[in-house]
Design a protein around this motif. Structure first.
Motif, short mmCIF file in Angstrom:
data_model
loop_
_atom_site.label_atom_id
_atom_site.label_comp_id
_atom_site.label_asym_id
_atom_site.label_seq_id
_atom_site.Cartn_x
_atom_site.Cartn_y
_atom_site.Cartn_z
N LEU A 96 15.39 9.58 -4.56
CA LEU A 96 15.04 8.42 -5.37
C LEU A 96 16.28 7.71 -5.91
CD1 LEU A 96 12.09 9.88 -7.47
CD2 LEU A 96 12.03 8.70 -5.27
N ARG A 110 12.79 8.18 -13.20
CA ARG A 110 11.47 7.54 -13.17
C ARG A 110 10.52 8.26 -12.22
NH1 ARG A 110 13.01 1.18 -12.36
NH2 ARG A 110 14.20 0.86 -14.27
N ALA A 111 10.90 9.45 -11.75
CA ALA A 111 10.09 10.17 -10.75
C ALA A 111 8.60 10.24 -11.12
CB ALA A 111 10.65 11.56 -10.51
N LEU A 162 2.10 8.45 -0.66
CA LEU A 162 3.24 9.12 -1.29
C LEU A 162 2.84 9.68 -2.65
CD1 LEU A 162 6.16 9.96 -1.12
CD2 LEU A 162 6.84 7.73 -1.95
N SER A 163 2.06 8.89 -3.42
CA SER A 163 1.54 9.41 -4.69
C SER A 163 0.70 10.65 -4.45
CB SER A 163 0.68 8.35 -5.39
OG SER A 163 1.46 7.24 -5.77
N PRO A 181 0.80 -1.23 0.00
CA PRO A 181 0.00 0.00 0.00
C PRO A 181 0.83 1.28 0.00
CG PRO A 181 -0.18 -1.14 2.11
CD PRO A 181 0.51 -2.07 1.18
N SER A 237 16.13 6.05 -8.69
CA SER A 237 16.01 6.25 -10.14
C SER A 237 15.24 7.54 -10.39
CB SER A 237 15.27 5.08 -10.78
OG SER A 237 15.93 3.86 -10.50
N LYS A 265 12.24 3.67 -1.59
CA LYS A 265 12.51 2.91 -0.36
C LYS A 265 11.35 2.91 0.65
CE LYS A 265 17.16 4.68 -1.03
NZ LYS A 265 16.79 5.97 -1.68
N ILE A 275 10.85 3.25 -8.54
CA ILE A 275 11.61 4.50 -8.60
C ILE A 275 12.70 4.54 -7.53
CG2 ILE A 275 9.69 5.77 -9.59
CD1 ILE A 275 9.11 6.94 -6.85
N GLY A 276 12.74 3.53 -6.67
CA GLY A 276 13.78 3.49 -5.63
C GLY A 276 13.54 4.47 -4.50
N GLY A 301 19.72 1.15 -8.39
CA GLY A 301 18.84 2.29 -8.15
C GLY A 301 17.39 1.92 -7.93
N CYS A 359 3.65 1.77 -1.64
CA CYS A 359 4.40 1.94 -2.89
C CYS A 359 3.69 2.94 -3.81
CB CYS A 359 4.54 0.60 -3.61
SG CYS A 359 5.38 0.76 -5.20
N PRO A 360 4.38 4.02 -4.22
CA PRO A 360 3.73 5.05 -5.04
C PRO A 360 3.65 4.69 -6.52
CG PRO A 360 5.99 5.71 -4.61
CD PRO A 360 5.78 4.40 -3.89
N SER A 361 4.43 3.72 -6.97
CA SER A 361 4.48 3.43 -8.40
C SER A 361 3.72 2.16 -8.76
CB SER A 361 5.94 3.28 -8.85
OG SER A 361 6.49 2.10 -8.30
N LEU A 412 1.72 6.98 -10.12
CA LEU A 412 0.93 5.88 -10.68
C LEU A 412 -0.14 5.35 -9.72
CD1 LEU A 412 3.61 3.87 -12.70
CD2 LEU A 412 1.76 5.31 -13.57
N ARG A 413 0.11 5.48 -8.42
CA ARG A 413 -0.90 4.94 -7.48
C ARG A 413 -1.65 6.06 -6.76
NH1 ARG A 413 0.06 1.62 -3.47
NH2 ARG A 413 -1.95 0.63 -3.59
N ASN A 440 6.73 8.10 -12.23
CA ASN A 440 6.06 6.86 -11.78
C ASN A 440 5.49 7.00 -10.38
OD1 ASN A 440 6.80 5.73 -14.15
ND2 ASN A 440 8.09 4.12 -13.30
N ALA A 441 5.98 7.99 -9.62
CA ALA A 441 5.50 8.19 -8.25
C ALA A 441 4.02 8.54 -8.23
CB ALA A 441 6.31 9.28 -7.55
N SER A 475 -1.84 5.30 -2.74
CA SER A 475 -0.62 5.43 -1.94
C SER A 475 -0.49 6.88 -1.49
CB SER A 475 0.59 5.02 -2.78
OG SER A 475 1.76 5.65 -2.29
#
Lengths: 205, 280
Positions: B64, B69-70, B82-83, A76, B66, A103, A100-101, A121, A78-80, B75-76, B72-73, B80
Protein backbone atom coordinates in the motif's frame (compact mmCIF):
# COMPACT_ATOMS: atom_id res chain seq x y z
CA UNK A 1 -27.31 12.73 -14.34
CA UNK A 2 -25.45 14.71 -16.96
CA UNK A 3 -22.51 12.68 -18.22
CA UNK A 4 -19.69 14.96 -19.24
CA UNK A 5 -16.97 13.77 -21.61
CA UNK A 6 -14.17 14.74 -23.96
CA UNK A 7 -14.16 15.26 -27.70
CA UNK A 8 -10.82 14.32 -29.24
CA UNK A 9 -10.13 15.49 -32.79
CA UNK A 10 -7.34 13.18 -33.92
CA UNK A 11 -7.52 14.65 -37.42
CA UNK A 12 -6.29 17.98 -36.06
CA UNK A 13 -4.00 16.86 -33.23
CA UNK A 14 -0.31 17.41 -33.97
CA UNK A 15 0.92 15.75 -30.78
CA UNK A 16 2.31 19.03 -29.43
CA UNK A 17 1.42 18.07 -25.84
CA UNK A 18 0.33 21.55 -24.82
CA UNK A 19 -2.75 19.95 -23.22
CA UNK A 20 -0.57 17.60 -21.18
CA UNK A 21 1.66 20.44 -20.01
CA UNK A 22 -1.23 22.81 -19.27
CA UNK A 23 -2.75 20.07 -17.10
CA UNK A 24 0.59 19.34 -15.43
CA UNK A 25 1.00 23.03 -14.62
CA UNK A 26 -2.57 23.56 -13.43
CA UNK A 27 -2.60 20.39 -11.30
CA UNK A 28 1.04 20.81 -10.24
CA UNK A 29 2.01 17.25 -11.19
CA UNK A 30 5.32 15.46 -10.72
CA UNK A 31 7.45 14.55 -13.72
CA UNK A 32 6.25 10.94 -13.81
CA UNK A 33 2.54 11.72 -13.41
CA UNK A 34 0.54 12.74 -16.49
CA UNK A 35 -3.22 13.04 -16.23
CA UNK A 36 -3.28 13.53 -19.99
CA UNK A 37 -1.07 11.44 -22.24
CA UNK A 38 -0.49 11.71 -25.97
CA UNK A 39 -0.19 8.34 -27.69
CA UNK A 40 1.54 8.25 -31.06
CA UNK A 41 0.40 5.22 -33.02
CA UNK A 42 2.56 4.57 -36.06
CA UNK A 43 3.25 1.85 -38.58
CA UNK A 44 3.64 1.16 -42.22
CA UNK A 45 4.14 -1.29 -45.03
CA UNK A 46 4.83 -1.36 -48.77
CA UNK A 47 2.22 -1.27 -51.49
CA UNK A 48 2.78 -2.59 -55.02
CA UNK A 49 2.28 0.19 -57.58
CA UNK A 50 2.85 -1.29 -61.03
CA UNK A 51 6.50 -2.25 -61.10
CA UNK A 52 7.46 -0.25 -58.05
CA UNK A 53 6.74 -0.47 -54.35
CA UNK A 54 5.53 2.61 -52.56
CA UNK A 55 5.78 3.13 -48.81
CA UNK A 56 2.41 3.24 -47.14
CA UNK A 57 2.89 4.70 -43.71
CA UNK A 58 0.71 6.14 -40.98
CA UNK A 59 1.22 8.00 -37.76
CA UNK A 60 -1.35 9.81 -35.69
CA UNK A 61 -1.90 11.08 -32.18
CA UNK A 62 -4.53 10.44 -29.57
CA UNK A 63 -4.69 12.73 -26.56
CA UNK A 64 -6.15 10.61 -23.76
CA UNK A 65 -6.85 11.63 -20.16
CA UNK A 66 -9.54 9.87 -18.15
CA UNK A 67 -12.53 8.91 -20.25
CA UNK A 68 -14.90 9.07 -17.27
CA UNK A 69 -16.38 5.80 -18.51
CA UNK A 70 -20.04 4.84 -18.19
CA UNK A 71 -18.86 1.51 -16.69
CA UNK A 72 -15.42 2.38 -15.34
CA UNK A 73 -13.06 -0.57 -14.74
CA UNK A 74 -11.37 1.30 -11.88
CA UNK A 75 -14.42 1.78 -9.64
CA UNK A 76 -15.59 -1.80 -8.92
CA UNK A 77 -12.07 -3.00 -8.01
CA UNK A 78 -11.43 -0.15 -5.54
CA UNK A 79 -11.54 -1.57 -1.97
CA UNK A 80 -11.93 1.78 -0.19
CA UNK A 81 -14.52 3.48 -2.38
CA UNK A 82 -12.07 6.32 -2.95
CA UNK A 83 -12.46 5.82 -6.68
CA UNK A 84 -16.01 6.89 -7.44
CA UNK A 85 -18.21 8.21 -10.19
CA UNK A 86 -19.81 11.52 -9.30
CA UNK A 87 -23.58 11.50 -9.60
CA UNK A 88 -23.82 15.19 -10.61
CA UNK A 89 -21.54 15.16 -13.69
CA UNK A 90 -20.50 11.52 -14.23
CA UNK A 91 -16.85 12.38 -13.68
CA UNK A 92 -14.71 9.63 -12.16
CA UNK A 93 -12.75 11.08 -9.26
CA UNK A 94 -10.47 9.64 -6.58
CA UNK A 95 -11.02 10.81 -3.01
CA UNK A 96 -7.39 11.31 -2.03
CA UNK A 97 -8.22 11.37 1.70
CA UNK A 98 -9.60 7.82 1.56
CA UNK A 99 -7.37 6.13 -1.05
CA UNK A 100 -4.97 3.56 0.43
CA UNK A 101 -2.69 3.44 -2.62
CA UNK A 102 -3.27 -0.24 -3.49
CA UNK A 103 -3.07 0.54 -7.22
CA UNK A 104 -5.95 -1.82 -8.08
CA UNK A 105 -7.57 0.89 -10.22
CA UNK A 106 -4.36 1.36 -12.21
CA UNK A 107 -4.22 -2.39 -12.82
CA UNK A 108 -7.77 -2.47 -14.14
CA UNK A 109 -7.98 0.72 -16.23
CA UNK A 110 -7.28 -0.01 -19.92
CA UNK A 111 -6.50 3.68 -20.59
CA UNK A 112 -3.77 4.26 -18.00
CA UNK A 113 -5.83 7.00 -16.35
CA UNK A 114 -5.26 6.39 -12.62
CA UNK A 115 -1.74 7.55 -11.88
CA UNK A 116 0.04 6.56 -8.69
CA UNK A 117 1.84 9.37 -6.88
CA UNK A 118 4.65 7.71 -4.90
CA UNK A 119 5.41 10.90 -2.98
CA UNK A 120 1.83 11.24 -1.76
CA UNK A 121 1.24 7.49 -1.38
CA UNK A 122 -2.11 7.50 -3.12
CA UNK A 123 -3.72 7.47 -6.52
CA UNK A 124 -4.33 10.61 -8.50
CA UNK A 125 -6.09 11.14 -11.80
CA UNK A 126 -7.85 13.50 -14.17
CA UNK A 127 -10.96 14.80 -12.44
CA UNK A 128 -12.30 16.56 -15.52
CA UNK A 129 -11.49 19.84 -13.73
CA UNK A 130 -14.93 19.50 -12.13
CA UNK A 131 -14.48 22.69 -10.13
CA UNK A 132 -13.92 24.65 -13.34
CA UNK A 133 -16.80 22.83 -14.99
CA UNK A 134 -19.10 23.81 -12.12
CA UNK A 135 -18.17 27.44 -12.83
CA UNK A 136 -19.09 27.04 -16.49
CA UNK A 137 -15.47 26.80 -17.64
CA UNK A 138 -13.88 23.99 -19.68
CA UNK A 139 -11.05 21.79 -18.36
CA UNK A 140 -7.68 23.47 -18.63
CA UNK A 141 -6.41 21.00 -21.28
CA UNK A 142 -9.30 21.86 -23.58
CA UNK A 143 -8.76 25.61 -23.33
CA UNK A 144 -4.99 25.23 -23.86
CA UNK A 145 -5.14 23.32 -27.15
CA UNK A 146 -3.68 25.53 -29.90
CA UNK A 147 -5.30 23.34 -32.57
CA UNK A 148 -8.73 23.43 -30.92
CA UNK A 149 -8.62 19.64 -31.16
CA UNK A 150 -10.17 19.05 -27.73
CA UNK A 151 -13.60 19.82 -26.36
CA UNK A 152 -15.55 19.01 -23.23
CA UNK A 153 -19.31 19.01 -22.86
CA UNK A 154 -22.24 16.82 -21.89
CA UNK A 155 -22.00 13.60 -23.92
CA UNK A 156 -25.42 14.14 -25.50
CA UNK A 157 -24.16 17.37 -26.98
CA UNK A 158 -20.87 15.88 -28.15
CA UNK A 159 -22.55 12.90 -29.76
CA UNK A 160 -25.08 15.10 -31.52
CA UNK A 161 -22.31 17.30 -32.87
CA UNK A 162 -19.55 14.79 -33.62
CA UNK A 163 -21.02 11.27 -33.76
CA UNK A 164 -20.49 8.16 -31.67
CA UNK A 165 -16.98 6.92 -32.41
CA UNK A 166 -15.22 6.08 -29.13
CA UNK A 167 -12.62 3.57 -30.30
CA UNK A 168 -9.71 3.55 -32.74
CA UNK A 169 -6.38 1.76 -32.43
CA UNK A 170 -4.57 1.63 -30.06
CA UNK A 171 -7.52 2.16 -27.71
CA UNK A 172 -9.36 -0.90 -26.39
CA UNK A 173 -12.85 -1.79 -27.53
CA UNK A 174 -15.34 0.78 -26.22
CA UNK A 175 -17.60 -2.11 -25.15
CA UNK A 176 -15.23 -2.84 -22.22
CA UNK A 177 -15.89 0.30 -20.17
CA UNK A 178 -18.11 2.61 -22.24
CA UNK A 179 -15.71 5.56 -22.42
CA UNK A 180 -17.35 8.99 -22.39
CA UNK A 181 -15.44 10.26 -25.40
CA UNK A 182 -16.13 11.06 -29.01
CA UNK A 183 -13.25 10.74 -31.44
CA UNK A 184 -12.90 12.33 -34.82
CA UNK A 185 -10.46 9.90 -36.41
CA UNK A 186 -7.32 10.87 -38.24
CA UNK A 187 -7.59 10.08 -41.94
CA UNK A 188 -4.96 7.39 -41.38
CA UNK A 189 -6.64 5.99 -38.28
CA UNK A 190 -6.63 2.24 -37.90
CA UNK A 191 -9.70 0.46 -36.53
CA UNK A 192 -9.79 -0.84 -32.99
CA UNK A 193 -8.14 -4.26 -32.75
CA UNK A 194 -5.47 -3.29 -35.28
CA UNK A 195 -2.02 -4.67 -34.47
CA UNK A 196 -0.08 -3.50 -37.54
CA UNK A 197 1.26 -0.41 -35.80
CA UNK A 198 3.15 0.24 -32.61
CA UNK A 199 3.37 2.85 -29.92
CA UNK A 200 6.03 5.24 -31.21
CA UNK A 201 6.55 7.16 -27.96
CA UNK A 202 6.45 4.59 -25.12
CA UNK A 203 8.64 6.73 -22.85
CA UNK A 204 6.30 9.70 -23.13
CA UNK A 205 3.13 8.05 -21.86
CA UNK B 1 11.73 -9.14 -14.69
CA UNK B 2 10.71 -6.58 -12.07
CA UNK B 3 10.02 -7.36 -8.43
CA UNK B 4 7.80 -4.31 -7.82
CA UNK B 5 4.89 -6.48 -6.60
CA UNK B 6 7.07 -8.57 -4.27
CA UNK B 7 4.88 -7.76 -1.21
CA UNK B 8 1.91 -9.28 -3.06
CA UNK B 9 4.03 -12.26 -4.11
CA UNK B 10 4.82 -12.96 -0.45
CA UNK B 11 1.22 -12.33 0.63
CA UNK B 12 -0.46 -14.60 -1.89
CA UNK B 13 2.04 -17.48 -1.81
CA UNK B 14 2.36 -17.68 1.99
CA UNK B 15 -1.39 -17.29 2.54
CA UNK B 16 -2.17 -20.00 -0.01
CA UNK B 17 0.31 -22.43 1.58
CA UNK B 18 -0.99 -21.66 5.08
CA UNK B 19 -4.64 -22.11 4.11
CA UNK B 20 -3.87 -25.33 2.23
CA UNK B 21 -2.03 -26.85 5.20
CA UNK B 22 -4.70 -25.71 7.67
CA UNK B 23 -7.49 -27.31 5.66
CA UNK B 24 -5.62 -30.60 5.22
CA UNK B 25 -4.69 -30.86 8.90
CA UNK B 26 -8.13 -29.57 9.89
CA UNK B 27 -9.68 -32.43 7.94
CA UNK B 28 -7.50 -34.83 9.93
CA UNK B 29 -8.63 -33.22 13.20
CA UNK B 30 -12.30 -33.29 12.18
CA UNK B 31 -12.23 -37.02 11.48
CA UNK B 32 -11.83 -37.43 15.22
CA UNK B 33 -8.91 -39.83 15.15
CA UNK B 34 -6.77 -37.23 16.78
CA UNK B 35 -7.47 -36.82 20.47
CA UNK B 36 -5.84 -35.52 23.62
CA UNK B 37 -2.06 -35.64 23.62
CA UNK B 38 -1.60 -36.43 19.91
CA UNK B 39 -3.90 -33.55 19.00
CA UNK B 40 -1.94 -31.14 21.15
CA UNK B 41 1.33 -32.51 19.74
CA UNK B 42 0.20 -31.67 16.21
CA UNK B 43 -1.32 -28.39 17.29
CA UNK B 44 1.96 -27.02 18.63
CA UNK B 45 3.96 -26.87 15.36
CA UNK B 46 0.84 -25.51 13.63
CA UNK B 47 2.00 -22.21 15.04
CA UNK B 48 4.09 -22.07 11.85
CA UNK B 49 0.85 -21.65 9.88
CA UNK B 50 -0.02 -18.53 11.87
CA UNK B 51 3.50 -17.16 11.58
CA UNK B 52 3.21 -17.53 7.79
CA UNK B 53 -0.17 -15.77 7.88
CA UNK B 54 1.30 -12.97 9.98
CA UNK B 55 4.20 -12.48 7.60
CA UNK B 56 1.76 -12.60 4.67
CA UNK B 57 -0.47 -9.86 6.07
CA UNK B 58 2.49 -7.74 7.16
CA UNK B 59 3.89 -7.99 3.63
CA UNK B 60 0.51 -7.08 2.11
CA UNK B 61 0.52 -3.70 3.85
CA UNK B 62 3.89 -2.92 2.24
CA UNK B 63 2.06 -2.99 -1.08
CA UNK B 64 0.00 0.00 0.00
CA UNK B 65 1.05 3.55 -0.66
CA UNK B 66 -0.61 4.60 2.60
CA UNK B 67 -0.28 1.60 4.98
CA UNK B 68 -1.81 3.54 7.89
CA UNK B 69 -5.05 3.72 5.92
CA UNK B 70 -5.12 -0.10 5.51
CA UNK B 71 -8.48 -0.40 7.38
CA UNK B 72 -10.06 1.58 4.52
CA UNK B 73 -9.55 -1.56 2.42
CA UNK B 74 -12.67 -2.96 4.09
CA UNK B 75 -14.96 -0.07 3.17
CA UNK B 76 -16.36 -1.75 0.06
CA UNK B 77 -16.98 -5.14 1.61
CA UNK B 78 -19.39 -7.07 -0.56
CA UNK B 79 -18.69 -4.95 -3.64
CA UNK B 80 -14.93 -5.07 -4.17
CA UNK B 81 -13.16 -8.42 -4.27
CA UNK B 82 -10.10 -6.89 -2.65
CA UNK B 83 -12.24 -5.82 0.32
CA UNK B 84 -13.70 -9.33 0.45
CA UNK B 85 -10.25 -10.89 0.27
CA UNK B 86 -8.88 -8.84 3.15
CA UNK B 87 -12.00 -9.38 5.24
CA UNK B 88 -12.19 -13.15 4.70
CA UNK B 89 -8.41 -13.50 5.14
CA UNK B 90 -8.48 -11.59 8.42
CA UNK B 91 -11.44 -13.60 9.66
CA UNK B 92 -9.71 -16.86 8.70
CA UNK B 93 -6.60 -15.68 10.55
CA UNK B 94 -8.60 -14.65 13.62
CA UNK B 95 -10.88 -17.71 13.94
CA UNK B 96 -8.20 -20.22 12.90
CA UNK B 97 -5.82 -18.61 15.37
CA UNK B 98 -8.47 -18.70 18.08
CA UNK B 99 -9.05 -22.41 17.42
CA UNK B 100 -5.30 -22.99 17.64
CA UNK B 101 -5.04 -21.08 20.91
CA UNK B 102 -8.05 -22.84 22.50
CA UNK B 103 -6.62 -26.22 21.52
CA UNK B 104 -3.23 -25.25 22.93
CA UNK B 105 -4.77 -24.19 26.23
CA UNK B 106 -7.31 -27.04 26.13
CA UNK B 107 -10.13 -24.58 26.74
CA UNK B 108 -13.84 -24.96 25.83
CA UNK B 109 -15.40 -28.25 24.78
CA UNK B 110 -13.91 -30.28 21.90
CA UNK B 111 -17.23 -30.03 20.06
CA UNK B 112 -17.21 -26.25 20.17
CA UNK B 113 -13.61 -26.28 18.97
CA UNK B 114 -14.59 -28.51 16.06
CA UNK B 115 -17.33 -26.09 15.08
CA UNK B 116 -14.78 -23.27 15.20
CA UNK B 117 -12.34 -25.37 13.13
CA UNK B 118 -14.98 -26.08 10.49
CA UNK B 119 -15.89 -22.40 10.21
CA UNK B 120 -12.22 -21.44 9.90
CA UNK B 121 -11.71 -24.05 7.16
CA UNK B 122 -14.68 -22.70 5.21
CA UNK B 123 -13.33 -19.17 5.66
CA UNK B 124 -10.00 -20.38 4.26
CA UNK B 125 -11.75 -21.64 1.13
CA UNK B 126 -13.70 -18.37 0.81
CA UNK B 127 -10.48 -16.38 1.29
CA UNK B 128 -8.80 -18.31 -1.57
CA UNK B 129 -11.88 -17.80 -3.74
CA UNK B 130 -11.78 -14.03 -3.14
CA UNK B 131 -8.06 -13.85 -3.96
CA UNK B 132 -8.76 -15.45 -7.32
CA UNK B 133 -11.46 -12.89 -8.10
CA UNK B 134 -9.16 -9.97 -7.24
CA UNK B 135 -7.12 -10.88 -10.31
CA UNK B 136 -9.90 -11.95 -12.68
CA UNK B 137 -10.21 -8.42 -14.09
CA UNK B 138 -12.06 -8.33 -17.44
CA UNK B 139 -9.75 -5.58 -18.75
CA UNK B 140 -6.58 -7.59 -17.99
CA UNK B 141 -6.47 -10.34 -20.64
CA UNK B 142 -3.33 -12.01 -19.26
CA UNK B 143 -4.92 -12.57 -15.85
CA UNK B 144 -8.55 -13.14 -16.79
CA UNK B 145 -7.94 -16.77 -17.80
CA UNK B 146 -8.60 -20.16 -16.17
CA UNK B 147 -4.85 -20.41 -15.53
CA UNK B 148 -5.16 -17.84 -12.72
CA UNK B 149 -7.49 -19.88 -10.45
CA UNK B 150 -5.66 -23.06 -11.46
CA UNK B 151 -2.25 -21.63 -10.53
CA UNK B 152 -3.48 -20.26 -7.19
CA UNK B 153 -5.20 -23.55 -6.37
CA UNK B 154 -2.08 -25.57 -7.21
CA UNK B 155 0.04 -23.39 -4.92
CA UNK B 156 -2.44 -24.14 -2.12
CA UNK B 157 -2.35 -27.87 -2.81
CA UNK B 158 1.42 -28.23 -3.28
CA UNK B 159 2.40 -25.84 -0.52
CA UNK B 160 -0.40 -26.98 1.78
CA UNK B 161 0.40 -30.67 1.38
CA UNK B 162 4.14 -30.17 1.92
CA UNK B 163 3.63 -27.87 4.90
CA UNK B 164 1.13 -30.32 6.40
CA UNK B 165 3.68 -33.10 5.89
CA UNK B 166 6.33 -31.03 7.63
CA UNK B 167 4.04 -30.27 10.58
CA UNK B 168 3.01 -33.93 10.93
CA UNK B 169 6.67 -34.90 10.82
CA UNK B 170 7.57 -32.29 13.43
CA UNK B 171 4.89 -33.70 15.73
CA UNK B 172 6.13 -37.25 15.21
CA UNK B 173 2.95 -38.40 13.46
CA UNK B 174 4.41 -39.29 10.09
CA UNK B 175 2.81 -42.73 10.19
CA UNK B 176 -0.76 -41.43 9.92
CA UNK B 177 -2.79 -42.23 6.84
CA UNK B 178 -2.95 -38.57 5.85
CA UNK B 179 0.84 -38.31 6.10
CA UNK B 180 1.13 -41.24 3.71
CA UNK B 181 -1.36 -39.77 1.26
CA UNK B 182 0.15 -36.27 1.20
CA UNK B 183 3.17 -37.13 -1.03
CA UNK B 184 0.78 -38.56 -3.63
CA UNK B 185 -1.33 -35.42 -3.52
CA UNK B 186 1.80 -33.27 -3.76
CA UNK B 187 3.25 -35.30 -6.62
CA UNK B 188 -0.03 -35.10 -8.53
CA UNK B 189 -0.24 -31.32 -8.01
CA UNK B 190 3.39 -30.82 -9.09
CA UNK B 191 2.87 -32.86 -12.26
CA UNK B 192 -0.29 -30.86 -13.05
CA UNK B 193 1.65 -27.64 -12.34
CA UNK B 194 4.38 -28.69 -14.78
CA UNK B 195 1.85 -29.39 -17.51
CA UNK B 196 -0.31 -26.33 -17.01
CA UNK B 197 2.70 -23.97 -16.81
CA UNK B 198 3.73 -25.06 -20.28
CA UNK B 199 0.16 -24.76 -21.58
CA UNK B 200 -0.10 -21.32 -19.97
CA UNK B 201 3.17 -20.16 -21.56
CA UNK B 202 1.90 -21.27 -24.96
CA UNK B 203 -1.46 -19.54 -24.47
CA UNK B 204 0.32 -16.20 -24.04
CA UNK B 205 1.08 -16.14 -27.76
CA UNK B 206 -2.58 -15.40 -28.45
CA UNK B 207 -2.83 -12.38 -26.13
CA UNK B 208 -2.02 -8.96 -27.51
CA UNK B 209 -3.29 -5.40 -27.66
CA UNK B 210 -2.43 -2.83 -30.33
CA UNK B 211 0.73 -1.87 -28.48
CA UNK B 212 1.62 -4.86 -26.28
CA UNK B 213 2.08 -8.60 -26.71
CA UNK B 214 1.94 -10.88 -23.70
CA UNK B 215 4.98 -12.80 -24.96
CA UNK B 216 7.09 -9.61 -24.87
CA UNK B 217 6.18 -8.67 -21.30
CA UNK B 218 8.81 -10.75 -19.50
CA UNK B 219 12.25 -11.17 -21.11
CA UNK B 220 13.58 -14.74 -20.74
CA UNK B 221 10.14 -15.98 -19.68
CA UNK B 222 10.85 -19.55 -20.83
CA UNK B 223 14.18 -19.71 -18.96
CA UNK B 224 12.61 -18.42 -15.76
CA UNK B 225 9.76 -20.90 -16.15
CA UNK B 226 12.24 -23.75 -16.59
CA UNK B 227 14.03 -22.65 -13.40
CA UNK B 228 10.69 -22.77 -11.56
CA UNK B 229 9.84 -26.19 -12.92
CA UNK B 230 13.33 -27.51 -12.05
CA UNK B 231 12.84 -26.17 -8.52
CA UNK B 232 9.49 -27.95 -8.27
CA UNK B 233 11.04 -31.22 -9.46
CA UNK B 234 13.73 -30.82 -6.77
CA UNK B 235 11.01 -30.15 -4.19
CA UNK B 236 9.32 -33.42 -5.08
CA UNK B 237 12.62 -35.35 -5.04
CA UNK B 238 13.53 -33.99 -1.59
CA UNK B 239 10.01 -34.64 -0.33
CA UNK B 240 10.09 -38.29 -1.35
CA UNK B 241 13.65 -38.64 -0.09
CA UNK B 242 12.64 -37.19 3.28
CA UNK B 243 9.98 -39.87 3.75
CA UNK B 244 12.59 -42.60 3.28
CA UNK B 245 15.15 -41.13 5.64
CA UNK B 246 13.60 -41.03 9.08
CA UNK B 247 16.57 -39.48 10.83
CA UNK B 248 16.56 -35.98 9.37
CA UNK B 249 13.00 -36.02 8.06
CA UNK B 250 11.84 -32.62 9.40
CA UNK B 251 15.05 -30.96 8.24
CA UNK B 252 14.83 -32.34 4.69
CA UNK B 253 11.10 -31.53 4.51
CA UNK B 254 11.90 -28.03 5.70
CA UNK B 255 14.49 -27.62 2.93
CA UNK B 256 11.95 -28.95 0.46
CA UNK B 257 9.35 -26.45 1.66
CA UNK B 258 11.80 -23.53 1.39
CA UNK B 259 12.53 -24.56 -2.20
CA UNK B 260 8.80 -24.80 -2.88
CA UNK B 261 8.32 -21.27 -1.58
CA UNK B 262 11.13 -20.12 -3.88
CA UNK B 263 9.55 -21.89 -6.86
CA UNK B 264 6.07 -20.53 -6.18
CA UNK B 265 7.32 -17.00 -5.49
CA UNK B 266 9.21 -17.05 -8.76
CA UNK B 267 6.08 -18.31 -10.51
CA UNK B 268 3.90 -15.69 -8.82
CA UNK B 269 6.32 -12.95 -9.72
CA UNK B 270 6.13 -14.07 -13.34
CA UNK B 271 2.35 -13.82 -12.99
CA UNK B 272 2.50 -10.22 -11.73
CA UNK B 273 4.94 -9.28 -14.47
CA UNK B 274 2.46 -10.58 -17.03
CA UNK B 275 0.08 -7.75 -16.19
CA UNK B 276 -1.16 -5.82 -19.19
CA UNK B 277 -4.50 -4.26 -20.05
CA UNK B 278 -6.58 -4.72 -23.16
CA UNK B 279 -5.73 -1.15 -24.11
CA UNK B 280 -2.93 1.29 -23.48
Amino acid sequence: MTQYGFYIDSSKCTGCKTCQLACKDYKDLDVDVNYRRIYEYAGGSWQADGDTWQPSIFSYYLSIACNHCAAPACVPVCPSGAMHKRSEDGLVVVDTDTCIGCKSCAMACPYGAPQYNARKGHMTKCDGCYERVAEGLKPVCVESCPLRALDFAPMEELRERYGNLAEVAPLPSASLTGPSIVIKPNRNARPVGDTTGSLANPKEV
Amino acid sequence: MGWHEFPLVIFTVLAQCAVGAFILLGALMLTGRLEGASLRRLNRPMLIIWILMGVAFAASTLHLGSPLRAPNALLRLGSSWLSNEIFLGSLFFALGGLFWLLTLLDKVSPLLRKVLLSIAMLLGVAFMYATIHVYMIPTVPTWNTPFTPLGFFLTSVMGGALLAQLLLSLSGQGQRLLAQLLPWLGALAIVVALGTSVAHAMSLAGIQSAIQSAVDLVPHYQSLLIIRLALLATVLALWLFALRSMRHQPLVLCASFVLLLAAEMLGRNLFYNLHMTAGL
